[in-house]
Scaffold this motif. Structure first.
Motif, PDB file in Angstrom:
ATOM      1  N   LEU A 136       1.037  -1.387  -0.051  1.00 46.02           N
ATOM      2  CA  LEU A 136      -0.074   0.046  -0.062  1.00 46.02           C
ATOM      3  C   LEU A 136       0.781   1.232   0.037  1.00 46.02           C
ATOM      4  CD1 LEU A 136      -2.961  -0.953   2.177  1.00 46.02           C
ATOM      5  CD2 LEU A 136      -2.996  -0.935   0.048  1.00 46.02           C
ATOM      6  N   PRO A 137       1.640   1.438   0.740  1.00 44.16           N
ATOM      7  CA  PRO A 137       2.712   2.430   0.755  1.00 44.16           C
ATOM      8  C   PRO A 137       3.441   2.669  -0.686  1.00 44.16           C
ATOM      9  CG  PRO A 137       3.248   1.148   2.581  1.00 44.16           C
ATOM     10  CD  PRO A 137       2.367   0.498   1.934  1.00 44.16           C
ATOM     11  N   ILE A 141       3.079   5.964  -3.153  1.00 44.45           N
ATOM     12  CA  ILE A 141       3.799   6.856  -3.916  1.00 44.45           C
ATOM     13  C   ILE A 141       3.686   6.774  -5.422  1.00 44.45           C
ATOM     14  CG2 ILE A 141       6.309   6.853  -4.048  1.00 44.45           C
ATOM     15  CD1 ILE A 141       6.604   5.925  -1.265  1.00 44.45           C
ATOM     16  N   PHE A 142       3.729   5.501  -5.819  1.00 44.00           N
ATOM     17  CA  PHE A 142       3.715   5.586  -7.307  1.00 44.00           C
ATOM     18  C   PHE A 142       2.298   6.287  -7.915  1.00 44.00           C
ATOM     19  CE2 PHE A 142       6.118   1.399  -8.197  1.00 44.00           C
ATOM     20  CZ  PHE A 142       7.301   2.064  -7.512  1.00 44.00           C
ATOM     21  N   SER A 143       1.085   6.233  -7.097  1.00 40.17           N
ATOM     22  CA  SER A 143       0.016   7.135  -7.711  1.00 40.17           C
ATOM     23  C   SER A 143       0.455   8.490  -7.710  1.00 40.17           C
ATOM     24  CB  SER A 143      -1.010   6.657  -6.664  1.00 40.17           C
ATOM     25  OG  SER A 143      -1.876   5.423  -6.722  1.00 40.17           O
ATOM     26  N   GLN A 144       1.235   8.930  -6.771  1.00 37.65           N
ATOM     27  CA  GLN A 144       1.383  10.453  -6.628  1.00 37.65           C
ATOM     28  C   GLN A 144       2.385  10.863  -7.908  1.00 37.65           C
ATOM     29  OE1 GLN A 144       2.684  11.487  -2.845  1.00 37.65           O
ATOM     30  NE2 GLN A 144       0.847  10.893  -1.851  1.00 37.65           N
ATOM     31  N   LEU A 145       3.444   9.688  -8.040  1.00 35.27           N
ATOM     32  CA  LEU A 145       4.235   9.882  -9.158  1.00 35.27           C
ATOM     33  C   LEU A 145       3.837   9.883 -10.644  1.00 35.27           C
ATOM     34  CD1 LEU A 145       7.359   8.229  -7.781  1.00 35.27           C
ATOM     35  CD2 LEU A 145       7.188  10.648  -7.829  1.00 35.27           C
ATOM     36  N   GLY A 146       2.481   9.134 -10.846  1.00 33.53           N
ATOM     37  CA  GLY A 146       1.934   8.895 -11.931  1.00 33.53           C
ATOM     38  C   GLY A 146       2.621   7.705 -12.635  1.00 33.53           C
ATOM     39  N   TRP A 147       3.010   6.706 -11.735  1.00 32.97           N
ATOM     40  CA  TRP A 147       3.750   5.498 -12.472  1.00 32.97           C
ATOM     41  C   TRP A 147       2.713   4.371 -12.377  1.00 32.97           C
ATOM     42  CZ3 TRP A 147       9.500   4.910 -10.222  1.00 32.97           C
ATOM     43  CH2 TRP A 147      10.149   5.905 -10.309  1.00 32.97           C
ATOM     44  N   THR A 148       1.410   4.454 -12.155  1.00 36.95           N
ATOM     45  CA  THR A 148       0.477   3.431 -12.250  1.00 36.95           C
ATOM     46  C   THR A 148       0.288   3.135 -13.796  1.00 36.95           C
ATOM     47  OG1 THR A 148      -1.321   4.862 -11.917  1.00 36.95           O
ATOM     48  CG2 THR A 148      -0.542   3.575 -10.026  1.00 36.95           C
ATOM     49  N   ASP A 149      -0.069   2.007 -14.183  1.00 35.77           N
ATOM     50  CA  ASP A 149      -0.350   1.682 -15.637  1.00 35.77           C
ATOM     51  C   ASP A 149       0.819   1.897 -16.500  1.00 35.77           C
ATOM     52  OD1 ASP A 149      -2.875   0.606 -15.494  1.00 35.77           O
ATOM     53  OD2 ASP A 149      -3.715   2.607 -15.397  1.00 35.77           O
ATOM     54  N   PRO A 224       0.742  -6.640 -10.073  1.00 39.77           N
ATOM     55  CA  PRO A 224       0.411  -6.200 -11.417  1.00 39.77           C
ATOM     56  C   PRO A 224      -1.125  -6.040 -11.269  1.00 39.77           C
ATOM     57  CG  PRO A 224       1.895  -7.997 -11.908  1.00 39.77           C
ATOM     58  CD  PRO A 224       1.506  -7.938 -10.430  1.00 39.77           C
ATOM     59  N   LEU A 225      -1.947  -6.682 -10.582  1.00 38.87           N
ATOM     60  CA  LEU A 225      -3.209  -6.533 -10.461  1.00 38.87           C
ATOM     61  C   LEU A 225      -3.416  -5.002  -9.819  1.00 38.87           C
ATOM     62  CD1 LEU A 225      -6.113  -7.860 -10.683  1.00 38.87           C
ATOM     63  CD2 LEU A 225      -5.848  -8.491  -8.358  1.00 38.87           C
ATOM     64  N   ILE A 226      -2.897  -4.537  -8.888  1.00 39.93           N
ATOM     65  CA  ILE A 226      -3.080  -3.410  -8.223  1.00 39.93           C
ATOM     66  C   ILE A 226      -2.464  -2.402  -8.925  1.00 39.93           C
ATOM     67  CG2 ILE A 226      -2.569  -2.192  -5.932  1.00 39.93           C
ATOM     68  CD1 ILE A 226      -2.502  -5.035  -4.691  1.00 39.93           C
ATOM     69  N   ALA A 227      -1.165  -2.477  -9.627  1.00 40.40           N
ATOM     70  CA  ALA A 227      -0.593  -1.387 -10.255  1.00 40.40           C
ATOM     71  C   ALA A 227      -1.247  -1.082 -11.566  1.00 40.40           C
ATOM     72  CB  ALA A 227       0.958  -1.705 -10.451  1.00 40.40           C
ATOM     73  N   THR A 228      -1.926  -1.951 -12.140  1.00 43.09           N
ATOM     74  CA  THR A 228      -2.266  -1.644 -13.587  1.00 43.09           C
ATOM     75  C   THR A 228      -4.074  -1.638 -13.430  1.00 43.09           C
ATOM     76  OG1 THR A 228      -2.300  -3.856 -14.067  1.00 43.09           O
ATOM     77  CG2 THR A 228      -0.428  -2.548 -14.529  1.00 43.09           C
ATOM     78  N   SER A 229      -4.647  -0.772 -14.194  1.00 46.46           N
ATOM     79  CA  SER A 229      -5.984  -0.862 -14.269  1.00 46.46           C
ATOM     80  C   SER A 229      -6.601  -1.035 -15.776  1.00 46.46           C
ATOM     81  CB  SER A 229      -6.743   0.371 -13.838  1.00 46.46           C
ATOM     82  OG  SER A 229      -6.059   1.704 -14.237  1.00 46.46           O
ATOM     83  N   ARG A 230      -5.511  -0.544 -16.798  1.00 35.63           N
ATOM     84  CA  ARG A 230      -5.921  -0.543 -18.270  1.00 35.63           C
ATOM     85  C   ARG A 230      -5.496  -1.867 -18.621  1.00 35.63           C
ATOM     86  NH1 ARG A 230      -2.662   3.741 -21.217  1.00 35.63           N
ATOM     87  NH2 ARG A 230      -1.114   2.988 -20.105  1.00 35.63           N
TER      88      ARG A 230
END
Length: 286
Positions: A136-137, A141-149, A224-230
């Protein structure tokens, strides 16, 4: 007492009776069949028609093998992109482990610096922290950096592995320091010593580390299930869940995808088997 009596007599190994040999072969054959039976059934399921899959009774040999199930698999979802995503993720992480883990292990094995023991214990401590605690941390952090997907989001959390550092240190520590001292006297740089003296001795250990890293990351599901949505950023293990509907599951297409998921790891094992067996043997000796 003669001189012949003083000579050591050769110890003859016990001979197996024909019945014992037959029983041994039968046990080995039974064990081998039990080992490969799930794989054989997965191949059978991947070639079954929809009617055979939903019939309810298990089918061992399809009446008419449906090779077009693999074509249907790629038509139902972008499995080519899923395969590429898994390959990029597992390949990049494996290469990173093979580059950085030996370097860090070499530093801990052959150099003295302030805080060495504390740093090594801290690295080993991370092995006892489940990834669920850090997940979760890292995601925040990656969500704030825009690194998801993105590939960065899939790869960066696993670039360095504590187990790989420990494994490399254990293999490098027994190597004689005299070889490195002689190389230093001849004017060799530390990088040249590492590349020409240390690395050639680590081939079995690198094969073990590379195989374990690739297999683990190739089959990784949760991150990968959490870090990606597309959909286009999904990996192969997540792509297989697309055939799990609310009331039924297309088991033949799922098995076809699982078979494709299995092939790269099987090929990698065949290519590294010689070094893998040697590396495990050396680990046991140490």
């Amino acid at each position: 007492m003669t001189a012949l009596d003083l000579q050591p007599r050769a110890i003859r190994p016990e001979r197996l009776f024909p019945g014992d040999r037959v029983v041994s072969y039968l046990l080995l054959l039974l064990t081998g069949l039990l080992t490969v039976l799930p794989l054989l059934y997965m191949v059978s399921l991947a070639l079954q028609s929809d009617a055979e899959t939903f019939a309810g009774d298990p089918v061992l040999i399809p009446a008419a093998p449906q090779w077009d199930n693999f074509v249907r698999l790629f038509e139902a979802a972008p499995f080519g992109r899923f395969f590429l995503n898994s390959l990029v993720m597992a390949g990049a992480i494996t290469i990173s482990h093979l580059v950085f883990d030996p370097l860090i292990g070499y530093a801990f094995a052959k150099f003295d610096f302030p805080g060495k023991r504390i740093a090594f214990v801290a690295i080993l401590t991370t092995l006892m922290v489940p990834f669920f605690v850090r997940m979760l941390p890292i995601y925040a952090i990656f969500s704030q950096l825009g690194w998801t997907d993105t590939y960065r989001g899939l790869v960066v959390p696993f670039l360095i592995d504590a187990y790989g550092i420990f494994l490399m240190r254990q293999f490098i520590s027994p190597l004689p320091n005299e070889l490195m001292e002689a190389a230093r006297v001849d004017g060799a740089s530390e990088l040249r010593i590492y590349a020409q003296i240390i690395l050639p001795q680590l081939k079995p250990a690198l094969a073990v580390l590379g195989l374990f890293s690739f297999v683990f990351q190739w089959n990784e599901f949760l991150w990968p299930l959490i870090a990606t949505s597309r959909t286009e950023m999904r990996t192969m293990p997540i792509g297989l869940t697309l055939f799990n509907q609310e009331y039924f599951t297309q088991w033949n297409l799922t098995a076809a995808g699982a078979l494709i998921l299995f092939l790269p790891t099987a090929l990698l094992f065949v290519l590294t088997q010689r070094f893998l067996v040697r590396g495990i043997a050396l680990s046991g000796l140490k």
